[in-house]
Design a protein around this motif. Structure first.
Motif, short mmCIF file in Angstrom:
data_model
loop_
_atom_site.label_atom_id
_atom_site.label_comp_id
_atom_site.label_asym_id
_atom_site.label_seq_id
_atom_site.Cartn_x
_atom_site.Cartn_y
_atom_site.Cartn_z
N ASP A 113 0.85 -1.19 0.00
CA ASP A 113 0.00 0.00 0.00
C ASP A 113 0.89 1.24 0.00
O ASP A 113 1.60 1.52 0.97
CB ASP A 113 -0.90 -0.02 1.24
CG ASP A 113 -1.89 1.14 1.27
OD1 ASP A 113 -1.75 2.09 0.47
OD2 ASP A 113 -2.81 1.09 2.12
N ALA B 152 -2.40 9.12 -1.41
CA ALA B 152 -3.26 10.31 -1.45
C ALA B 152 -2.49 11.60 -1.20
O ALA B 152 -2.71 12.62 -1.88
CB ALA B 152 -4.39 10.17 -0.43
N ASN C 143 -3.00 2.11 -4.15
CA ASN C 143 -2.73 3.51 -3.83
C ASN C 143 -1.27 3.89 -4.02
O ASN C 143 -0.65 4.52 -3.16
CB ASN C 143 -3.17 3.82 -2.39
CG ASN C 143 -4.66 3.61 -2.20
OD1 ASN C 143 -5.46 3.88 -3.10
ND2 ASN C 143 -5.04 3.11 -1.05
N ALA D 169 -6.30 1.51 -7.78
CA ALA D 169 -6.13 2.93 -7.47
C ALA D 169 -7.41 3.65 -7.86
O ALA D 169 -8.11 3.23 -8.79
CB ALA D 169 -4.94 3.51 -8.24
N SER E 184 -6.95 9.16 -9.76
CA SER E 184 -5.61 9.38 -9.21
C SER E 184 -4.62 9.59 -10.36
O SER E 184 -4.68 8.91 -11.38
CB SER E 184 -5.19 8.20 -8.34
OG SER E 184 -5.28 6.98 -9.05
#
Length: 506
Positions: A195, A199, A235, A258, A262
């Motif tokens: 991970d 963000a 992510n 994702a 993004s």
């Protein structure tokens, strides 16, 4: 959605025999739902089928003291991350533990190699490097968490074939998992998770607050005999999986997730690599699911390392704003002999997109695609000769790319806005384009012009809707079809070994 998923979703995705059943079942299910349900349907499939079965080739770990998995090579020595002081609470920084573990295990490279076991837990870490004759194995309940502090990612030099960072002219942050000049490296698990906690990075990128290019989740450079398999990547700050300047690479059984908005979260990017096998992967991305690359303008031309002898098969992709498979736009070292088959595209911008521009030079040639199912697409075919996006002002506008021998066959699409947007380069047309046995069903409000073509040359047969006049029609009765190679690439014949190690001491 109240309907139970089809029983055929309980089959293992990662075998050729059952993948056809998956496609058939998914097609039937989507046909019974509104198009707005596509993402919901696939999410259910991911949770109930793909994710839970990604480690189907490995032994079930419940109530067992040993673990088995498939790898290019097995290891004689094993250690657990906890032996080096790591704490899996999601808060303790374990960068030092990862580095010390890899350093310790590197001493066994000439004595049967070693594997590092990452047990259940959330293991927060910054960037760390791998070593040769080494396996990084993640338990199914293990999560490697990428630290969000820039200081946890050392700066590394720009890539020679790019000449600058992609996000900014300066250098690059090292990837979360990084390796260079390695031989025989395996990163695998029983669907453990990596991970990137991206963000914060995405926000900095959008606000133009980055002085260096964002880290990738894994980057392997100048290496050979590489395997990345049976893991979930989520992510990523930017690209997820980036093998570059490497050969004999196997990427299989990955789930890459994702948010679809993004920035630049490409799934898998083989870059200036030779002999690559990508199979049985599921990607939901904010950019291209697979992006085939080989360097940027004058820098890529100077390095001259193509991506070649690549096979992509049994790929499922969702990418509303990008391509299922992109060739380029950085392709200045050349791309050739790419074979893609048994592809499922859902709610994506294009199936296969070629992206290039004056200044790129090199070539994209000998591309073969077959057996593609598409559900809700902006385009089916898309080629762009004016992509632009140059690294700096030093590129040569007279370095024109050669796009030739592009072959598509046996494809079915529904809910499509536009069949094809094919734009070559004036005085440098894209040639040798072949499209056969393709059926495209349009959306409720499709584009008025279905085939927008310029500066291309090709042939077609059995294609609905009828292609533009730049395609010589071989006629509805043609049985020849576009070619697909009958030989096998050497990487296809690499057989994985069954490996195991004891968990009794961990």
């Amino acid at each position: 959605m109240n309907r139970d998923p089809s029983p055929s979703f309980n089959l293992c995705l990662h075998s050729s025999a059952c993948y056809t059943v998956l496609l058939t079942s998914l097609s039937s299910l989507i046909q019974r739902e509104d198009n707005t349900k596509v993402i919901e349907i696939v999410s259910v499939i991911a949770v109930l089928g793909l994710l839970s079965l990604r480690g189907a080739e490995c032994q079930n770990l419940k109530n067992m003291e040993s673990m088995g998995y498939q790898a290019i090579n097995c290891r004689k020595h094993t250690a657990s991350l906890t032996e080096f002081g790591a704490v899996g609470d999601g808060q303790t920084i374990n960068t030092r533990a990862f580095k010390e573990a890899v350093d310790h295990l590197s001493q066994f490279a000439s004595d049967g190699g070693a594997q590092l076991f990452v047990p259940p837990g959330k293991w927060l870490t910054g960037s760390f490097n791998l070593t040769s004759h080494f396996t990084l194995y993640l338990h199914k309940d293990a999560v490697i968490l990428g630290h969000q502090d820039e200081k946890e990612y050392p700066l590394v030099a720009v890539l020679p074939s790019y000449g600058r960072g992609r996000d900014a002219p300066g250098g690059r942050f090292s990837s979360l998992i990084f390796g260079t000049n390695l031989t025989d490296i395996v990163v695998t698990g029983d669907n453990g998770t990596i991970d990137g906690q991206g963000a914060l990075w995405w926000d900095k990128y959008r606000k133009e607050q980055l002085n260096y290019t964002r880290p990738y989740l894994i980057e392997i450079m100048y290496s050979e005999e590489v395997q990345i398999s049976n893991l979930t990547f989520v992510n990523s700050p930017s690209w997820n999986v980036h093998p570059i300047y490497s050969k004999n690479v196997i990427i299989q059984g990955l789930t890459v997730l994702a948010p679809v908005d993004s920035p630049n979260t490409d799934g898998i990017n083989p870059d200036s690599c030779t002999n690559v096998r990508i199979e049985d992967c599921y990607v939901v991305s904010g950019d291209d699911c697979i992006a085939v690359k080989s360097g940027w303008d004058q820098y890529g031309i100077a390095v001259g390392m193509p991506t070649q002898h690549l096979i992509i098969r049994r790929l499922t992709c969702i990418s509303p704003d990008s391509a299922v498979i992109a060739l380029g736009s950085e392709m200045s070292g050349g791309i050739k002999d790419v074979r893609a088959e048994d592809i499922l595209a859902i709610n994506s911008e294009a199936a296969v997109r070629i992206k290039t521009s004056p200044g790129r030079g090199a070539y994209v040639k000998d591309i073969y695609v077959r057996r593609v199912i598409m559900k809700t697409m902006k385009y089916v075919f898309w080629m762009t000769g004016s992509y632009g996006s140059h690294p700096d002002e030093g590129f040569d506008p007279n370095a024109l790319p050669v796009i030739d021998s592009i072959n598509y066959r046996d494809m079915v699409a529904e809910n499509v806005n536009m069949s094809a947007k094919l734009e070559g380069i004036p005085k440098d047309p894209f040639t040798g384009i072949c499209i056969s046995n393709v059926s495209i069903a349009l959306s409720v409000k499709p584009k008025k012009v279905q085939w927008n073509c310029s500066d291309i040359e090709g042939i077609s047969s059995n294609v609905i809707p009828q292609p533009c006049s730049l395609f010589a029609d071989k006629g509805p009765g043609s049985t020849t079809g576009c070619p697909f190679p009958t030989d096998r690439l050497p990487i296809e014949d690499v057989e994985l070994k069954t490996c195991s190690f004891s968990l009794s001491s961990h």
